[in-house]
Design a protein around this motif. Structure first.
Motif, PDB file in Angstrom:
ATOM      1  N   ALA A 199      -0.194  -2.492  -3.808  1.00 23.81           N
ATOM      2  CA  ALA A 199       0.185  -1.094  -4.544  1.00 23.81           C
ATOM      3  C   ALA A 199      -0.791  -0.472  -5.717  1.00 23.81           C
ATOM      4  O   ALA A 199      -1.072   0.291  -5.908  1.00 23.81           O
ATOM      5  N   LEU A 233       0.803  -1.171  -0.007  1.00 24.25           N
ATOM      6  CA  LEU A 233      -0.046   0.144  -0.033  1.00 24.25           C
ATOM      7  C   LEU A 233       0.922   1.186   0.054  1.00 24.25           C
ATOM      8  O   LEU A 233       0.598   2.168  -0.821  1.00 24.25           O
ATOM      9  N   LEU A 234       1.872   1.101   0.804  1.00 23.88           N
ATOM     10  CA  LEU A 234       2.714   2.215   0.699  1.00 23.88           C
ATOM     11  C   LEU A 234       3.411   2.582  -0.442  1.00 23.88           C
ATOM     12  O   LEU A 234       3.903   3.545  -0.975  1.00 23.88           O
ATOM     13  N   LEU A 278       3.378   9.420  -5.952  1.00 21.19           N
ATOM     14  CA  LEU A 278       3.741  10.770  -5.266  1.00 21.19           C
ATOM     15  C   LEU A 278       5.370  11.022  -5.497  1.00 21.19           C
ATOM     16  O   LEU A 278       5.539  12.402  -5.699  1.00 21.19           O
ATOM     17  N   VAL A 312      -4.021   1.354  -5.192  1.00 23.63           N
ATOM     18  CA  VAL A 312      -3.696   2.734  -4.664  1.00 23.63           C
ATOM     19  C   VAL A 312      -3.486   3.590  -5.763  1.00 23.63           C
ATOM     20  O   VAL A 312      -3.586   4.839  -5.864  1.00 23.63           O
ATOM     21  N   ILE A 313      -2.377   3.143  -6.594  1.00 25.25           N
ATOM     22  CA  ILE A 313      -1.888   3.782  -7.786  1.00 25.25           C
ATOM     23  C   ILE A 313      -3.195   4.152  -8.624  1.00 25.25           C
ATOM     24  O   ILE A 313      -3.263   5.438  -9.062  1.00 25.25           O
ATOM     25  N   VAL A 362       1.622   4.327  -2.773  1.00 22.63           N
ATOM     26  CA  VAL A 362       1.700   5.905  -2.738  1.00 22.63           C
ATOM     27  C   VAL A 362       2.829   6.548  -3.090  1.00 22.63           C
ATOM     28  O   VAL A 362       2.808   7.535  -3.731  1.00 22.63           O
ATOM     29  N   THR A 363       4.078   5.821  -2.843  1.00 22.52           N
ATOM     30  CA  THR A 363       5.168   6.371  -3.149  1.00 22.52           C
ATOM     31  C   THR A 363       5.628   6.412  -4.788  1.00 22.52           C
ATOM     32  O   THR A 363       6.093   7.141  -5.329  1.00 22.52           O
ATOM     33  N   PRO A 379      -5.106  13.052  -7.520  1.00 25.61           N
ATOM     34  CA  PRO A 379      -4.107  13.053  -6.772  1.00 25.61           C
ATOM     35  C   PRO A 379      -4.086  14.307  -5.849  1.00 25.61           C
ATOM     36  O   PRO A 379      -4.814  15.230  -6.025  1.00 25.61           O
ATOM     37  N   LEU A 430      -4.995   7.088  -6.804  1.00 32.03           N
ATOM     38  CA  LEU A 430      -4.181   8.270  -6.713  1.00 32.03           C
ATOM     39  C   LEU A 430      -3.931   8.830  -8.144  1.00 32.03           C
ATOM     40  O   LEU A 430      -3.843  10.191  -7.936  1.00 32.03           O
TER      41      LEU A 430
END
Length: 269
Positions: free
Chosen positions: A231, A11-12, A19, A234-235, A15-16, A242, A238
């Motif tokens: 992941a 999940l993190l 972002l 989430v991608i 996000v990375t 965004p 976002l």
């Protein structure tokens, strides 16, 4: 328990990826080292290879859902992408034959040097335009020199970092705001991750296949699957919506993430 931790880190990673352009490398490597601690010194090799697969899928997906007008900034970067791939192939081969601990401590040293560079050298935290403002990408942004492709690809594949830690600062210093620099890092990461993943999946290494039932080549498919399961959704979310982050705060957040990853790798060592 390992699966749940990997899913959470996935999940993190999502996000990375969106972002910060980190398709998985800096975030995934420490946790895959931890999940494969039973392999001893070879855990870093497995983490680097698994990271390449995660970065390949994440970067491909993130690139596919990036607006075309943003990707247009790479329209004349064919030579750069080719050299990134060539360098990545060389770096992935070097990983197979280097002492197991070399990549781990190389990772730690490289991140530390990057943090110092971003703090001290103008152009990242303090964009180099009069008034301290980031210029609009289309007006002043310069393309990355193609000659940087081979060394970036080689270092990224050898350490399992994906290249975003080099390409995002370079793109920012070339005149792109953070949101564009991090978005463009994904297709550049894709060029690095593809040959690195292909070489990591092929053949055998000092890590015996029977020592870990989830290994294919050097890739831990169980860890990669858990990271990607966290992941990819989430991608997708976002990229559609965004978050709006002020450019300077965005740059500081990028730097802070590097510090967290550095600490994680020191603890994993």
């Amino acid at each position: 328990m390992d699966f749940l931790v990997l899913l959470g880190v996935g999940l993190l990673t999502g996000v990375t990826t969106v972002l910060f352009g980190f398709g998985g490398g800096f975030v995934a490597v420490p946790v895959v080292v931890w999940a494969n601690a039973a392999l001893g010194a070879d855990a870093m090799r497995v983490a680097t290879a698994t990271s390449a697969l995660v970065m390949l899928v994440n970067a491909a997906f993130a690139t596919a859902v990036t607006p075309r007008h943003v990707l247009a900034a790479l329209r004349s970067s064919g030579t750069l992408l080719l050299l990134l791939a060539v360098g990545a192939a060389a770096g992935a081969l070097a990983t197979r034959h280097a002492p197991a601990g070399q990549a781990h401590w190389g990772f730690v040293v490289y991140v530390a040097l990057t943090i110092v560079d971003l703090l001290l050298r103008p152009g990242f935290l303090r964009p180099g335009r009069p008034g301290g403002k980031v210029a609009k990408s289309r007006e002043v942004a310069r393309p990355l020199p193609a000659v940087l492709g081979a060394p970036i690809g080689a270092v990224a594949a050898f350490l399992g970092v994906g290249g975003s830690v080099m390409t995002v600062p370079a793109l920012r210093r070339a005149g792109h705001p953070m949101r564009v620099a991090t978005a463009l890092a994904n297709p550049l990461t894709l060029a690095i991750a593809l040959p690195a993943t292909a070489l990591s999946l092929h053949g055998t290494d000092t890590v015996a296949a029977h020592a870990h039932p989830h290994l294919v080549g050097l890739v831990d498919l169980r860890a990669a699957g858990a990271l990607l399961a966290g992941a990819l959704p989430v991608i997708a979310v976002l990229r559609r919506r965004p978050p709006r982050i002020p450019d300077r705060a965005y740059a500081w957040a990028y730097l802070a993430l590097l510090g967290v990853v550095e600490l994680a790798m020191l603890l994993a060592g």
